[in-house]
Design a protein around this motif. Structure first.
Motif, PDB file in Angstrom:
ATOM      1  N   LYS A 163       4.349  -6.273 -19.334  1.00 14.79           N
ATOM      2  CA  LYS A 163       5.205  -5.123 -19.027  1.00 14.79           C
ATOM      3  C   LYS A 163       6.099  -4.768 -20.207  1.00 14.79           C
ATOM      4  CE  LYS A 163       8.610  -5.421 -16.024  1.00 14.79           C
ATOM      5  NZ  LYS A 163       9.420  -5.423 -14.780  1.00 14.79           N
ATOM      6  N   VAL A 194       8.550   1.360  -8.988  1.00 12.90           N
ATOM      7  CA  VAL A 194       7.684   2.095  -9.914  1.00 12.90           C
ATOM      8  C   VAL A 194       6.253   2.117  -9.397  1.00 12.90           C
ATOM      9  CG1 VAL A 194       6.777   2.192 -12.262  1.00 12.90           C
ATOM     10  CG2 VAL A 194       9.159   1.497 -11.877  1.00 12.90           C
ATOM     11  N   ALA A 195       5.711   0.935  -9.086  1.00 11.22           N
ATOM     12  CA  ALA A 195       4.327   0.844  -8.642  1.00 11.22           C
ATOM     13  C   ALA A 195       4.132   1.484  -7.277  1.00 11.22           C
ATOM     14  CB  ALA A 195       3.892  -0.620  -8.599  1.00 11.22           C
ATOM     15  N   PRO A 219       1.079   5.955 -14.519  1.00 10.96           N
ATOM     16  CA  PRO A 219       0.954   5.394 -15.864  1.00 10.96           C
ATOM     17  C   PRO A 219      -0.248   5.985 -16.609  1.00 10.96           C
ATOM     18  CG  PRO A 219       0.205   3.824 -14.212  1.00 10.96           C
ATOM     19  CD  PRO A 219       0.808   4.968 -13.468  1.00 10.96           C
ATOM     20  N   PRO A 231       9.786   4.343 -14.787  1.00 18.04           N
ATOM     21  CA  PRO A 231      10.392   3.094 -15.289  1.00 18.04           C
ATOM     22  C   PRO A 231      11.706   3.338 -16.020  1.00 18.04           C
ATOM     23  CG  PRO A 231       8.033   3.128 -15.755  1.00 18.04           C
ATOM     24  CD  PRO A 231       8.385   4.485 -15.215  1.00 18.04           C
ATOM     25  N   GLU A 286       3.851  -1.203 -21.107  1.00 19.43           N
ATOM     26  CA  GLU A 286       4.330  -0.844 -19.775  1.00 19.43           C
ATOM     27  C   GLU A 286       3.295  -0.056 -18.983  1.00 19.43           C
ATOM     28  OE1 GLU A 286       8.739   0.143 -18.666  1.00 19.43           O
ATOM     29  OE2 GLU A 286       7.760   1.995 -19.322  1.00 19.43           O
ATOM     30  N   ASN A 287       2.657   0.916 -19.641  1.00 22.86           N
ATOM     31  CA  ASN A 287       1.668   1.725 -18.942  1.00 22.86           C
ATOM     32  C   ASN A 287       0.504   0.887 -18.435  1.00 22.86           C
ATOM     33  OD1 ASN A 287       3.227   3.936 -19.423  1.00 22.86           O
ATOM     34  ND2 ASN A 287       1.685   5.088 -20.548  1.00 22.86           N
ATOM     35  N   SER A 337      10.240  -3.050 -10.258  1.00 21.45           N
ATOM     36  CA  SER A 337       8.821  -2.902 -10.589  1.00 21.45           C
ATOM     37  C   SER A 337       8.054  -2.350  -9.394  1.00 21.45           C
ATOM     38  CB  SER A 337       8.229  -4.254 -11.006  1.00 21.45           C
ATOM     39  OG  SER A 337       8.772  -4.689 -12.230  1.00 21.45           O
ATOM     40  N   TYR A 376       1.515  -1.213 -15.281  1.00 21.95           N
ATOM     41  CA  TYR A 376       1.565  -0.473 -14.020  1.00 21.95           C
ATOM     42  C   TYR A 376       0.195   0.075 -13.614  1.00 21.95           C
ATOM     43  CZ  TYR A 376       6.590  -0.955 -13.772  1.00 21.95           C
ATOM     44  OH  TYR A 376       7.853  -1.479 -13.658  1.00 21.95           O
ATOM     45  N   ARG A 377      -0.634   0.401 -14.579  1.00 19.44           N
ATOM     46  CA  ARG A 377      -1.987   0.856 -14.257  1.00 19.44           C
ATOM     47  C   ARG A 377      -2.761  -0.266 -13.552  1.00 19.44           C
ATOM     48  NH1 ARG A 377      -4.073   2.410 -19.348  1.00 19.44           N
ATOM     49  NH2 ARG A 377      -2.610   4.131 -19.152  1.00 19.44           N
ATOM     50  N   CYS A 412      -1.421  -2.835 -12.054  1.00 19.38           N
ATOM     51  CA  CYS A 412      -0.733  -3.130 -10.799  1.00 19.38           C
ATOM     52  C   CYS A 412      -1.236  -2.220  -9.680  1.00 19.38           C
ATOM     53  CB  CYS A 412       0.776  -2.973 -10.977  1.00 19.38           C
ATOM     54  SG  CYS A 412       1.755  -3.497  -9.551  1.00 19.38           S
ATOM     55  N   LEU A 413      -1.374  -0.927  -9.970  1.00 20.95           N
ATOM     56  CA  LEU A 413      -1.838   0.022  -8.968  1.00 20.95           C
ATOM     57  C   LEU A 413      -3.284  -0.245  -8.564  1.00 20.95           C
ATOM     58  CD1 LEU A 413      -0.214   3.319 -10.260  1.00 20.95           C
ATOM     59  CD2 LEU A 413       0.179   2.247  -8.049  1.00 20.95           C
TER      60      LEU A 413
END
Length: 543
Positions: A65, A165-166, A543, A172, A69-70, A162, A73-74, A76-77
């Motif tokens: 992260k 965001v997700a 992201p 973020p 960062e992108n 986090s 989160y990508r 994570c999704l």
């Protein structure tokens, strides 16, 4: 080589399947494979899955992260069910316990009692102050069920943001994790040479209240569009500061209101299934709580809404709820008790103290048993079998986090009820097969509610977070089950739909804020329901 990444499911976990059409000439100017993001996503997941300890996975994802960062989160999704237990409960509990030892670099703001009188100047140093929309604030005094961790509680604030965001598409750059360092009463941290915080006992309540007044005022001055979420304050302080500040600032307490909202939602769906099996009207359910701290009382207060929705008065709703603490059933003639327990203290019981949970269940005859006690295995075989003897489909929610503090595990609840249990826990458990049927545990995960609730509050720029807005978020979650999920007797929707669920909850929260006149961005009132939903979805960061 042409790379296609396809989400696939394996053993309940969403993974990335890489398919290609074989080597082909690389056109001039094409990004080298070493920098191809699709391939790098596969590389990152392979590195993550190579770690054999959850805390190592947490450290790896924290570093990812920070550096990309992108990508974090990508992934994570695309792997929500796999990521959530790492960045949130249960692994975040271990991350807090070890925070001072695994610390790599600051993330967020540490504000200490030594900063009293100059908090504003510290907040003004935050580099993205104009973007600030949401802050999770803890003082580390009651982290999960782990106790007073001092500044080691910071991963809770980071992890919750986090998930904003997700789960809800909050940018973020608009998040601020904050840990308030007011000391700690845990001696092993005061003796730990690596401990990051101040090395003294917690300050007095009067000093803390002066500090909190200054802190909240300066937060509102420096971040005028900010929503504040209080997290894991000790029970007395959680209730005190929620009540003190909620009518002056956009603020809510996730332990009291967020937990209450997500449990109310799960109970609504579980109660319908239980009543269908027993023929008992929804208004006749009885709920027994083991645990009477801020979370337990907060959930009990929220569940009053369930009975009021069935047409019961406040007094009648309160009479359906029973609380048990470390001294047993809470009743008036038992003696002095903490202020926050008095509302649910029983006036209709005058016998001797009742401390055995099986005896209490026999007296109350509850349809639902909730655990917020942090007592491992408190719902033992005798307790669960007693619930099953009273109810064709007993509702059992062991909600304490992390897993090692859960009152009961899913496979035990299935075995002891012969598969009839309606189960939701605070931490995740795997699905189980019983008599040829797959059974799915619910997870009373605040992540279902707070991201969407926060998104709605931010988009309408609410002046305050009202009880009705919290209730609207809860009812929105209860109404979000698909037909497929209902067919499987799910209590909560599948976590992979979290963005869709958050948008739906945000819609309900905004409409309730408008109804109560606490929205500052009144232009949204003119939008039709369809246009408002599209507006919400368009504001969710990807992201």
């Amino acid at each position: 080589m042409t790379i296609v990444l396809t989400p696939v499911w394996s053993n309940g976990v969403q993974k990335l399947k890489m398919e290609g059409t074989g080597p082909k000439p690389v056109p001039r100017g094409t990004v080298p494979a070493a920098h191809n993001e699709s391939i790098h996503a596969v590389r990152c997941m392979a590195q993550l899955r190579s770690k054999d300890k959850a805390i190592e996975k947490f450290i790896y994802l924290s570093q990812l992260k920070h550096t990309d960062e992108n990508m974090f989160y990508r992934l994570c999704l695309m792997n929500m069910a796999e990521f959530t237990p790492i960045i949130y409960t249960p692994t975040v509990g271990d991350a807090c316990l070890q925070h001072s030892h695994i610390f790599r670099r600051p993330e967020g703001l540490y504000i200490s009692i030594q900063d009293k009188g100059k908090i504003g100047s510290i907040l003004r140093n935050w580099p993205r102050s104009k973007d600030a929309r949401i802050s999770v604030v803890t003082d580390g005094s009651r982290i999960l069920g782990l106790g007073d961790l001092g500044v080691n509680g910071m991963p809770i604030s980071i992890g919750k943001l986090s998930l904003y965001v997700a789960g809800a598409g909050i940018r973020p750059s608009s998040t601020i994790p904050i840990c308030l360092d007011l000391g700690t009463n845990t001696q092993r941290y005061l003796d730990d040479p690596l401990y990051l915080g101040l090395r003294h006992k917690r300050v007095s309540d009067d000093v803390m209240t002066e500090f909190m007044e200054e802190f909240m005022h300066e937060m509102s001055v420096n971040f005028p569009k900010l929503l504040v979420q209080f997290e894991d304050f000790s029970t007395d302080h959680a209730f005190l500061y929620l009540e003190k500040f909620r009518h002056r600032y956009p603020l809510f307490n996730d332990d009291i209101q967020g937990t209450g909202a997500v449990v109310l939602s799960g109970f609504i769906n579980a109660a319908k299934l239980s009543s269908a099996a027993s023929g008992r009207p929804l208004s006749e359910h009885r709920i027994l709580f083991l645990g009477a701290g801020s979370a337990g009382v907060g959930v009990a207060m929220q569940l009053m809404s369930f009975f009021k929705l069935q047409g019961l008065s406040e007094a009648e709703a309160r009479s359906r709820i029973y609380l048990v603490d470390s001294q047993g059933l809470i009743f008036d003639s038992r003696g002095p008790m903490a202020e926050h327990k008095k509302y649910f203290s029983r006036s209709d019981y005058h016998g001797p103290p009742m401390t055995d949970l099986v005896d209490i269940i026999g007296h109350v005859k509850p349809t639902a048993l909730f655990g917020l006690s942090t007592i491992k295995n408190a719902f033992n075989q005798s307790v669960v079998e007693t619930m099953a003897a009273l109810n064709p489909r007993p509702i059992i929610f062991p909600l304490s986090n992390p897993v090692r503090l859960s009152e009961c595990e899913f496979h035990d609840a299935i075995e002891w009820t012969q598969g009839s249990v309606l189960f939701a826990s605070g931490s995740p458990f795997p699905e189980e097969s019983f008599n040829g049927k797959m059974l799915y545990p619910g997870q009373g995960n605040n992540m279902y509610v707070f991201p969407g609730m926060g998104l709605g509050a931010i988009l309408c720029q609410t002046k305050t977070m009202t009880d009705s807005m919290v209730e609207a978020a809860s009812l929105g979650l209860a109404d979000s089950l698909t037909q497929s999920e209902k067919k499987d007797d799910l209590i909560y929707p599948r976590l992979e739909r979290i963005r869709e669920i958050s948008a739906f909850i945000a819609f309900r929260v905004i409409r309730k804020a408008q109804e109560e006149g606490v929205d500052r961005l009144t232009d949204l009132r003119a939008l039709s329901d369809d246009k408002l939903m599209k507006h919400i979805q368009s504001r969710m960061w990807n992201p």
